[in-house]
Structure formats: C-alpha cells, structure tokens
Design a protein around this motif. Structure first.
Motif, PDB file in Angstrom:
ATOM      1  N   ALA A  82       0.562  -1.164  -0.149  1.00 45.94           N
ATOM      2  CA  ALA A  82       0.004  -0.007  -0.033  1.00 45.94           C
ATOM      3  C   ALA A  82       1.064   1.209  -0.014  1.00 45.94           C
ATOM      4  CB  ALA A  82      -1.047   0.116   1.181  1.00 45.94           C
ATOM      5  N   GLY A  83       0.412   2.337  -0.824  1.00 50.63           N
ATOM      6  CA  GLY A  83       1.014   3.590  -0.677  1.00 50.63           C
ATOM      7  C   GLY A  83       2.209   3.640  -1.878  1.00 50.63           C
ATOM      8  N   SER A  84       3.081   4.847  -1.509  1.00 54.36           N
ATOM      9  CA  SER A  84       4.066   5.028  -2.430  1.00 54.36           C
ATOM     10  C   SER A  84       5.381   4.081  -2.123  1.00 54.36           C
ATOM     11  CB  SER A  84       4.479   6.469  -2.501  1.00 54.36           C
ATOM     12  OG  SER A  84       5.618   6.643  -3.140  1.00 54.36           O
ATOM     13  N   TYR A  85       5.942   3.240  -3.286  1.00 53.60           N
ATOM     14  CA  TYR A  85       6.878   2.482  -3.067  1.00 53.60           C
ATOM     15  C   TYR A  85       8.021   2.804  -4.127  1.00 53.60           C
ATOM     16  CZ  TYR A  85       9.263  -1.933  -2.355  1.00 53.60           C
ATOM     17  OH  TYR A  85      10.322  -2.842  -2.147  1.00 53.60           O
ATOM     18  N   THR A  86       9.365   2.767  -3.661  1.00 52.74           N
ATOM     19  CA  THR A  86      10.422   3.023  -4.490  1.00 52.74           C
ATOM     20  C   THR A  86      11.439   1.891  -4.156  1.00 52.74           C
ATOM     21  OG1 THR A  86       9.850   5.365  -5.095  1.00 52.74           O
ATOM     22  CG2 THR A  86      11.873   4.520  -5.569  1.00 52.74           C
ATOM     23  N   ASN A  87      11.954   1.497  -5.226  1.00 50.45           N
ATOM     24  CA  ASN A  87      13.530   0.625  -4.725  1.00 50.45           C
ATOM     25  C   ASN A  87      14.563   1.015  -5.829  1.00 50.45           C
ATOM     26  OD1 ASN A  87      12.318  -0.880  -6.761  1.00 50.45           O
ATOM     27  ND2 ASN A  87      11.895  -2.608  -5.732  1.00 50.45           N
ATOM     28  N   GLU A  88      15.717   0.352  -5.442  1.00 48.12           N
ATOM     29  CA  GLU A  88      16.907   0.888  -6.307  1.00 48.12           C
ATOM     30  C   GLU A  88      17.530  -0.306  -6.668  1.00 48.12           C
ATOM     31  OE1 GLU A  88      19.982   4.271  -5.778  1.00 48.12           O
ATOM     32  OE2 GLU A  88      20.699   2.413  -4.748  1.00 48.12           O
ATOM     33  N   GLY A  89      17.939  -0.538  -7.956  1.00 47.07           N
ATOM     34  CA  GLY A  89      18.609  -1.488  -8.601  1.00 47.07           C
ATOM     35  C   GLY A  89      19.935  -1.350  -9.002  1.00 47.07           C
ATOM     36  N   SER A  90      20.906  -2.011  -8.644  1.00 42.38           N
ATOM     37  CA  SER A  90      22.407  -1.841  -9.379  1.00 42.38           C
ATOM     38  C   SER A  90      22.844  -2.982  -9.884  1.00 42.38           C
ATOM     39  CB  SER A  90      23.371  -1.556  -7.953  1.00 42.38           C
ATOM     40  OG  SER A  90      23.073  -2.251  -7.038  1.00 42.38           O
ATOM     41  N   VAL A  91      23.914  -2.851 -10.689  1.00 37.81           N
ATOM     42  CA  VAL A  91      24.686  -3.686 -11.436  1.00 37.81           C
ATOM     43  C   VAL A  91      26.199  -3.250 -11.368  1.00 37.81           C
ATOM     44  CG1 VAL A  91      24.458  -2.913 -13.687  1.00 37.81           C
ATOM     45  CG2 VAL A  91      24.645  -5.241 -13.522  1.00 37.81           C
ATOM     46  N   ARG A  92      26.921  -4.667 -11.316  1.00 34.97           N
ATOM     47  CA  ARG A  92      28.324  -4.387 -11.160  1.00 34.97           C
ATOM     48  C   ARG A  92      28.783  -5.639 -12.174  1.00 34.97           C
ATOM     49  NH1 ARG A  92      32.977  -6.656  -9.089  1.00 34.97           N
ATOM     50  NH2 ARG A  92      34.383  -5.130  -8.665  1.00 34.97           N
ATOM     51  N   ALA A  93      29.886  -5.353 -12.823  1.00 33.67           N
ATOM     52  CA  ALA A  93      30.417  -6.407 -14.020  1.00 33.67           C
ATOM     53  C   ALA A  93      31.919  -5.971 -14.089  1.00 33.67           C
ATOM     54  CB  ALA A  93      29.605  -6.191 -15.184  1.00 33.67           C
ATOM     55  N   GLU A  94      32.658  -6.917 -14.654  1.00 36.87           N
ATOM     56  CA  GLU A  94      34.191  -6.970 -14.826  1.00 36.87           C
ATOM     57  C   GLU A  94      34.303  -7.138 -16.253  1.00 36.87           C
ATOM     58  OE1 GLU A  94      35.795  -9.631 -12.353  1.00 36.87           O
ATOM     59  OE2 GLU A  94      35.451  -8.874 -10.350  1.00 36.87           O
ATOM     60  N   PRO A  95      34.975  -6.385 -16.864  1.00 36.77           N
ATOM     61  CA  PRO A  95      35.346  -6.292 -18.310  1.00 36.77           C
ATOM     62  C   PRO A  95      36.591  -7.360 -18.457  1.00 36.77           C
ATOM     63  CG  PRO A  95      36.460  -4.331 -17.513  1.00 36.77           C
ATOM     64  CD  PRO A  95      35.410  -5.012 -16.510  1.00 36.77           C
ATOM     65  N   ILE A  96      36.872  -7.807 -19.792  1.00 37.37           N
ATOM     66  CA  ILE A  96      38.134  -8.702 -19.709  1.00 37.37           C
ATOM     67  C   ILE A  96      39.242  -7.980 -19.900  1.00 37.37           C
ATOM     68  CG2 ILE A  96      36.732 -10.213 -21.142  1.00 37.37           C
ATOM     69  CD1 ILE A  96      37.736  -9.396 -23.721  1.00 37.37           C
ATOM     70  N   VAL A  97      39.125  -6.402 -19.886  1.00 39.34           N
ATOM     71  CA  VAL A  97      40.143  -5.662 -19.967  1.00 39.34           C
ATOM     72  C   VAL A  97      39.776  -4.086 -19.023  1.00 39.34           C
ATOM     73  CG1 VAL A  97      41.924  -4.104 -21.244  1.00 39.34           C
ATOM     74  CG2 VAL A  97      41.163  -6.574 -21.972  1.00 39.34           C
ATOM     75  N   GLY A  98      40.522  -4.112 -18.234  1.00 43.80           N
ATOM     76  CA  GLY A  98      40.203  -2.744 -17.465  1.00 43.80           C
ATOM     77  C   GLY A  98      39.415  -3.064 -15.889  1.00 43.80           C
ATOM     78  N   ASN A  99      39.062  -1.864 -15.656  1.00 47.29           N
ATOM     79  CA  ASN A  99      38.579  -1.970 -14.216  1.00 47.29           C
ATOM     80  C   ASN A  99      36.993  -2.247 -14.210  1.00 47.29           C
ATOM     81  OD1 ASN A  99      40.816  -0.966 -12.893  1.00 47.29           O
ATOM     82  ND2 ASN A  99      40.551   1.011 -13.284  1.00 47.29           N
ATOM     83  N   ALA A 100      36.544  -2.849 -13.064  1.00 45.49           N
ATOM     84  CA  ALA A 100      34.986  -3.227 -12.894  1.00 45.49           C
ATOM     85  C   ALA A 100      34.259  -1.835 -13.292  1.00 45.49           C
ATOM     86  CB  ALA A 100      34.701  -3.507 -11.623  1.00 45.49           C
ATOM     87  N   VAL A 101      33.004  -1.947 -13.700  1.00 41.47           N
ATOM     88  CA  VAL A 101      31.913  -0.962 -14.138  1.00 41.47           C
ATOM     89  C   VAL A 101      30.721  -1.163 -13.138  1.00 41.47           C
ATOM     90  CG1 VAL A 101      32.930  -0.313 -16.368  1.00 41.47           C
ATOM     91  CG2 VAL A 101      31.197  -2.145 -16.187  1.00 41.47           C
TER      92      VAL A 101
END
Length: 384
Positions: free
Chosen positions: A87-106
């Motif tokens: 009931a009522g106003s509801y908000t949630n947050e999603g996040s994602v993290r990944a590692e490239p084959i070259v370079g730093n995580a994004v």
C-alpha cells in the motif's frame, strides 16, 4: 578497451523513475525487470545485479541475481524479480556491477517505483431517511412524496474521478429506464461524504430500487462500482376499528349470555382494536346503558388520544348485576389521524341475572310438626 554498462529498471514493464509511478492494486503481483546493456567495446563478465527491496540502508533483504555474464559489447540482457504490491508509494533501487575482460570493474544504478492503490468505494441509499436494504422498508402512503438519498464514500487511498450515480427505477432487468441521479467530479480518499437526492411519488405495494455508483481511479486501473438497494411499502389508507364488549371476561354476543347472580359485581371490558393500516385519533368508547333505543342515558366509558395501526387498547367498568335478562352495547368512534375519515364499530353483550330462593318444609305423617311435642303416635304405628 572502453568498458561501460547501463541499467534500466522497469516496474511491470514501465519506466517508472518519477513519482508516483504506475498505480497498482495492493496484493497484486509486481514484476521488476532489470535491463542490462553493455555500452562498451569489450565483453563483460561476472555480471551481478542487486535490488535493495525498498530498504536502502538495510542489505540483509537485498535481492541478488546469479551471474548474468558474459555479455558482449553493445549487447543487452534482462532479469526479473517478482514481488507483491504494498500500500502507498513504494520505490526501490537496482544496481549492477560487472568486470570487463580488460580494465576496471564498471557499475550502474536505476530506481523504479509504483503507488499501491486501495480502492474502496461505497454507496448507501436511504428512503425517506430510512436505511432499508431489504423489504418491506418504511410504509409510505401512496401518492405521498418519497425522497431517496445516496451517500457515497471513498475509504481507499486514491482519489476517484467522474463518479456517476444511477438508479434503476425499480426495474433491474430494464436498463432503458435507468435514471442518472448526479455526477461527482472528484471524491478524495477519506474525505467528506458526498450526497445526492432523487424525488418521486410513492406507488402502491412493495417497491424496491437500486442505486449504483461508478468511478475512475488514477492510472490505468479499471473503473470501480458499488450498489445498494432500498425499499418501501406504499399503502392506500384504510382506517378501520373494532370493539369487543366482554362480561366478566367472556364474549357474550347472544342471549342469554353469561349467567350471574343478581346483586353481584360485574366487570365490563371494552377491547378496542385498530384493524386498519393508519393511526386513529380521538377514540371514544360509549355504553348505551342497556337502553339501545334511548341515547339520552348513553355514557362515555373511556377515550384514547391515539391508536397506532394494528395496536389495541382496553378499558373496564364495574356495575352490579340486575335480575333477569340484560343486554347493552359498547360502541367506539374514531378518526383517521389527519381527521379526514371517521370510523366506528359496536358490539353487544348479554347476561342473565339469576335470583336463587330455595326452601324446604318437612312433614311428619303429613303434618307440619315444627314444635314439640309434634303429633301423637302409638308405638308400632307407621311414621313417614
């Protein structure tokens, strides 16, 4: 290498980053969709998405995906979390993290939400102020005005718009004669009650009709409606009265009636019944004093100011029984409550006043021998 990642979180397929988001019914299923896109030019691995489950500062209830990689450059993948609408106003947050084959995580983040709607629309219909959802309802004289009042309430948590109140005119299977009572532009949740009225003239007999209200909630939610029935019984005034005259509690309509000893006390009971369907006023009970052809000695026994329909009253009078046959007539007169009609009735009662005089004379051999010595007889004579 230029690794990059983007996240778009959807609520039931909608991009709901603003407030209040889509309107959903409380208790329904909500689906959170994570759309993850590799915006870089190298493959991403170890892709993990997390949903904070609406509790930003509490990680123990977070929802976590399995590894969604690998994901080629410029490619996208999706993952869904199910939930139940609150009931009522509801908000949630999603996040994602990944590692490239070259370079730093994004990583990337995205929020989404909804408004959990409770819809509770109600209508109460009153007939001349009476809440009468079942028959017969109040009694109303045919031809008199009847007023239906429709009280509409919104006890949910969302506003309702464009509310239409209709009446079926007593013919639930015939929509052609339905009447639009009123239209309400807006009804706020928990706000003041809204009322509409409809007036007509009462018809004869049992009558019932239904009031219906239909309104539109916000967003894409379907219209809602509610209904309530109300009844009355329309009557034609038929004033009538009846009297029963009793002698010592007995109904003695015909001769000889009740046998009583002359000189004894007698109780006359006059039972008056309103056998019509309207109240009666100015009720007067009169006794003819045992002289039906002589009104000059008639007398009033009692009177009542008002007698409701189907109710009764009684009064009593005490007298002394006369010798022989006796008859009297109890009469009652009354008016309808508005004074427009007069009604009357009468009932006779009878008794027979009995005088008892029993004597005995004893003779000895035919002789009245009240005093001694009486008559003389020889021993052995017959005596009778």
């Amino acid at each position: 290498a230029a690794p990059g990642i983007a996240l778009k979180k959807l609520t039931n397929g909608q991009d709901a980053t603003g407030d209040p988001g889509p309107y959903l019914l409380v208790g329904d299923t909500v689906t959170w969709t994570f759309v993850i896109t590799n915006t870089g030019n190298v493959t991403l691995t170890n892709i993990i998405a997390t949903d904070d489950n609406g509790t930003f500062d509490f990680e123990d209830d977070d929802l976590v995906t399995p590894d969604l990689g690998p994901l080629a450059a410029q490619a996208s993948t999706t993952y869904e979390f199910p939930g139940i609408v609150q009931a009522g106003s509801y908000t949630n947050e999603g996040s994602v993290r990944a590692e490239p084959i070259v370079g730093n995580a994004v990583s990337a983040k995205s929020t989404s939400g909804y408004f959990g709607a409770i819809i509770s629309l109600d209508i109460r219909k009153y007939t001349n102020g009476h809440d009468a959802p079942s028959a017969p309802g109040p009694t109303i004289e045919a031809g008199e005005p009847v007023t239906w009042t429709y009280v509409i309430s919104n006890s949910g948590n969302v506003s309702l718009r464009d509310l239409v109140i209709e009446d079926d005119s007593g013919t639930p299977d015939e929509p052609a004669d339905d009447v639009q009572v009123c239209v309400l532009e807006l009804l706020q949740p928990g706000g003041p009650l809204a009322t509409c009225t409809l007036r007509d003239t009462a018809t004869t007999g049992q009558y019932g009709n239904r009031g219906t209200v239909t309104g539109s909630p916000p967003g894409q939610l379907a219209d809602v409606s509610a209904f309530n029935d109300s009844h009355y019984f329309g009557f034609v005034p038929e004033p009538a009265i009846r009297i029963e005259t009793l002698v010592n509690g007995k109904n003695a309509d015909s001769e000889p009636g009740l046998f009583v000893r002359s000189g004894q006390a007698i109780t006359w009971t006059y039972a008056v019944f309103n056998v019509g369907n309207v109240p009666l006023s100015a009720i007067q009970v009169v006794d003819d004093g045992g002289t039906p052809g002589e009104p000059s000695d008639d007398f009033e026994v009692c009177s009542f100011a008002l007698l409701e329909a189907f109710e009764s009253e009684f009064c009593q009078l005490t007298s002394t029984a006369l010798e022989g046959a006796y008859a009297n007539v109890g009469a009652v007169v009354a008016k309808s409550e508005d004074g427009s009609l007069n009604v009357d009735d009468q009932d006779s009662a009878h008794y027979f006043g009995v005088t008892i005089d029993l004597t005995m004379e004893k003779l000895t051999n035919g002789v009245d021998a009240d005093e001694p010595p009486g008559i003389s007889l020889e021993p052995g004579d017959t005596v009778s």
